[in-house]
Scaffold this active site. Sequence first.
Site, PDB file in Angstrom:
ATOM      1  N   GLY A  50       0.827  -1.206   0.000  1.00 38.30           N
ATOM      2  CA  GLY A  50       0.000   0.000   0.000  1.00 38.30           C
ATOM      3  C   GLY A  50       0.861   1.255   0.000  1.00 38.30           C
ATOM      4  O   GLY A  50       2.081   1.189   0.147  1.00 38.30           O
ATOM      5  N   ASP A  76       1.167  -4.676  11.114  1.00 43.01           N
ATOM      6  CA  ASP A  76       1.150  -5.855  10.248  1.00 43.01           C
ATOM      7  C   ASP A  76       0.241  -6.914  10.854  1.00 43.01           C
ATOM      8  O   ASP A  76       0.309  -7.185  12.063  1.00 43.01           O
ATOM      9  CB  ASP A  76       2.584  -6.403  10.123  1.00 43.01           C
ATOM     10  CG  ASP A  76       2.751  -7.359   8.958  1.00 43.01           C
ATOM     11  OD1 ASP A  76       1.896  -8.243   8.796  1.00 43.01           O
ATOM     12  OD2 ASP A  76       3.743  -7.224   8.220  1.00 43.01           O
ATOM     13  N   GLN A  96      -8.542  -6.922   3.657  1.00 45.06           N
ATOM     14  CA  GLN A  96      -7.909  -6.859   2.329  1.00 45.06           C
ATOM     15  C   GLN A  96      -6.397  -7.067   2.410  1.00 45.06           C
ATOM     16  O   GLN A  96      -5.730  -7.161   1.383  1.00 45.06           O
ATOM     17  CB  GLN A  96      -8.180  -5.493   1.683  1.00 45.06           C
ATOM     18  CG  GLN A  96      -9.633  -5.063   1.720  1.00 45.06           C
ATOM     19  CD  GLN A  96     -10.563  -6.020   1.024  1.00 45.06           C
ATOM     20  OE1 GLN A  96     -10.304  -6.436  -0.103  1.00 45.06           O
ATOM     21  NE2 GLN A  96     -11.654  -6.384   1.686  1.00 45.06           N
ATOM     22  N   TYR A 164       0.112 -19.005  -3.863  1.00 44.12           N
ATOM     23  CA  TYR A 164      -0.898 -17.983  -3.581  1.00 44.12           C
ATOM     24  C   TYR A 164      -2.286 -18.607  -3.525  1.00 44.12           C
ATOM     25  O   TYR A 164      -3.075 -18.330  -2.622  1.00 44.12           O
ATOM     26  CB  TYR A 164      -0.850 -16.894  -4.651  1.00 44.12           C
ATOM     27  CG  TYR A 164      -1.929 -15.845  -4.489  1.00 44.12           C
ATOM     28  CD1 TYR A 164      -1.881 -14.921  -3.444  1.00 44.12           C
ATOM     29  CD2 TYR A 164      -3.001 -15.772  -5.382  1.00 44.12           C
ATOM     30  CE1 TYR A 164      -2.869 -13.965  -3.285  1.00 44.12           C
ATOM     31  CE2 TYR A 164      -3.987 -14.813  -5.230  1.00 44.12           C
ATOM     32  CZ  TYR A 164      -3.924 -13.914  -4.185  1.00 44.12           C
ATOM     33  OH  TYR A 164      -4.907 -12.973  -4.031  1.00 44.12           O
ATOM     34  N   ARG A 232      -9.897 -13.565 -19.173  1.00 43.88           N
ATOM     35  CA  ARG A 232     -10.159 -13.232 -17.778  1.00 43.88           C
ATOM     36  C   ARG A 232     -11.511 -12.521 -17.636  1.00 43.88           C
ATOM     37  O   ARG A 232     -11.983 -11.868 -18.561  1.00 43.88           O
ATOM     38  CB  ARG A 232      -9.056 -12.305 -17.226  1.00 43.88           C
ATOM     39  CG  ARG A 232      -7.685 -12.955 -17.109  1.00 43.88           C
ATOM     40  CD  ARG A 232      -7.650 -13.949 -15.985  1.00 43.88           C
ATOM     41  NE  ARG A 232      -6.334 -14.565 -15.805  1.00 43.88           N
ATOM     42  CZ  ARG A 232      -5.959 -15.721 -16.354  1.00 43.88           C
ATOM     43  NH1 ARG A 232      -6.804 -16.361 -17.136  1.00 43.88           N
ATOM     44  NH2 ARG A 232      -4.780 -16.224 -16.117  1.00 43.88           N
ATOM     45  N   ASP A 302      -0.333 -19.553 -14.006  1.00 40.36           N
ATOM     46  CA  ASP A 302      -1.499 -18.831 -14.502  1.00 40.36           C
ATOM     47  C   ASP A 302      -2.604 -19.787 -14.959  1.00 40.36           C
ATOM     48  O   ASP A 302      -2.336 -20.798 -15.609  1.00 40.36           O
ATOM     49  CB  ASP A 302      -1.115 -17.924 -15.672  1.00 40.36           C
ATOM     50  CG  ASP A 302      -0.662 -16.553 -15.220  1.00 40.36           C
ATOM     51  OD1 ASP A 302      -0.750 -16.277 -14.014  1.00 40.36           O
ATOM     52  OD2 ASP A 302      -0.221 -15.763 -16.074  1.00 40.36           O
TER      53      ASP A 302
END
Length: 342
Positions: A50, A76, A96, A164, A232, A302
């Site tokens: 951010g 954190d 988020q 991820y 996508r 991907d």
Amino acid sequence: MRYEKIKEELLNNPKRWLITGCAGFIGSNLLETLLKLNQKVIGLDNFSTGHQHNLDDVKNCVSNEQWKNFSFIKGDISDYDTCDIACKNVDIILNQAALGSVPRSIDNPVISNNSNVTGFLNILTAAKENGVKRFVYASSSSVYGDSVELPKVEERTGSLLSPYAVTKYVNELYMGVFYKCYGFESIGLRYFNVFGRRQDPNGAYAAVMPKWISSILNGENVYINGDGETSRDFTYIDNVIQANILAGTTTNKEAFAQAFNTAAGGRETLNNLYNAITNGIKEKLPELEVKEAVYRDFRAGDIRHSNANINKAKELLGYEPTHTLETGLQESIAWYIENLKK
């Protein structure tokens, strides 16, 4: 439209919200919307992805009185004590905070796990311990893995393709267990390729939309991974804001401990996206010379095609996307042309 009714209710009956990752792309947009609805908001961010300028931008978009409703904690979520402090006297959490990006997780799975799993469990536990009424968090379309089914339906996923994706799937597992063990109300939102204002075009892990727009405006090469026929479900930020607020306020018990596709429900190839972006920019800047795209190898981890079935979110949350790819792209291009000049 349910979303409009909820916004009216919030104006008349303000809540106290915590947004983790509030200085990021999605977090800062959620912050702006909630402050404009005169909500009390606590923000938590460690500035790993951010930026202070996102918070400064929000400040410039709201009134002085609305900005006074915001308090910020630099910290954190991987530190439990920080989470415990942030969750005090909070009604609703919009989590988020995470290290996004499939390639980043492949490069360093330990760091991704520390933020996305350990950090997630910290904030989830702190929320439960502090009596928070609702916990909404960012999941991801990456949990569909190698599933070839289109459109993607929440109940059917494939084999995961990246660290991820593993972290986001673990989040969903924890959500289900916390509901069964403690009756804790949480809702996951599986984001599909979110784009829009304040999305960072810089860095090694920048998302395709802001990266391409920035590169074209700066006369740089645009790189397309693979043959460009990867597709996508590109989802504009305003749709994601709506889904978060609906999930945070719903009284529908069938929605608790569920994950919802958060998307526009469409599908576009990278080749077509590139053409749409270049045409959109040329309409506003006809004098700008645009280079041909450069193709390179497919990227590890991907998913080949992504398209969301959003019926579940419509039925249980009252979700109705307000922006298509086309309308979102028009607003995004205008925003980047204006803000990249600064």
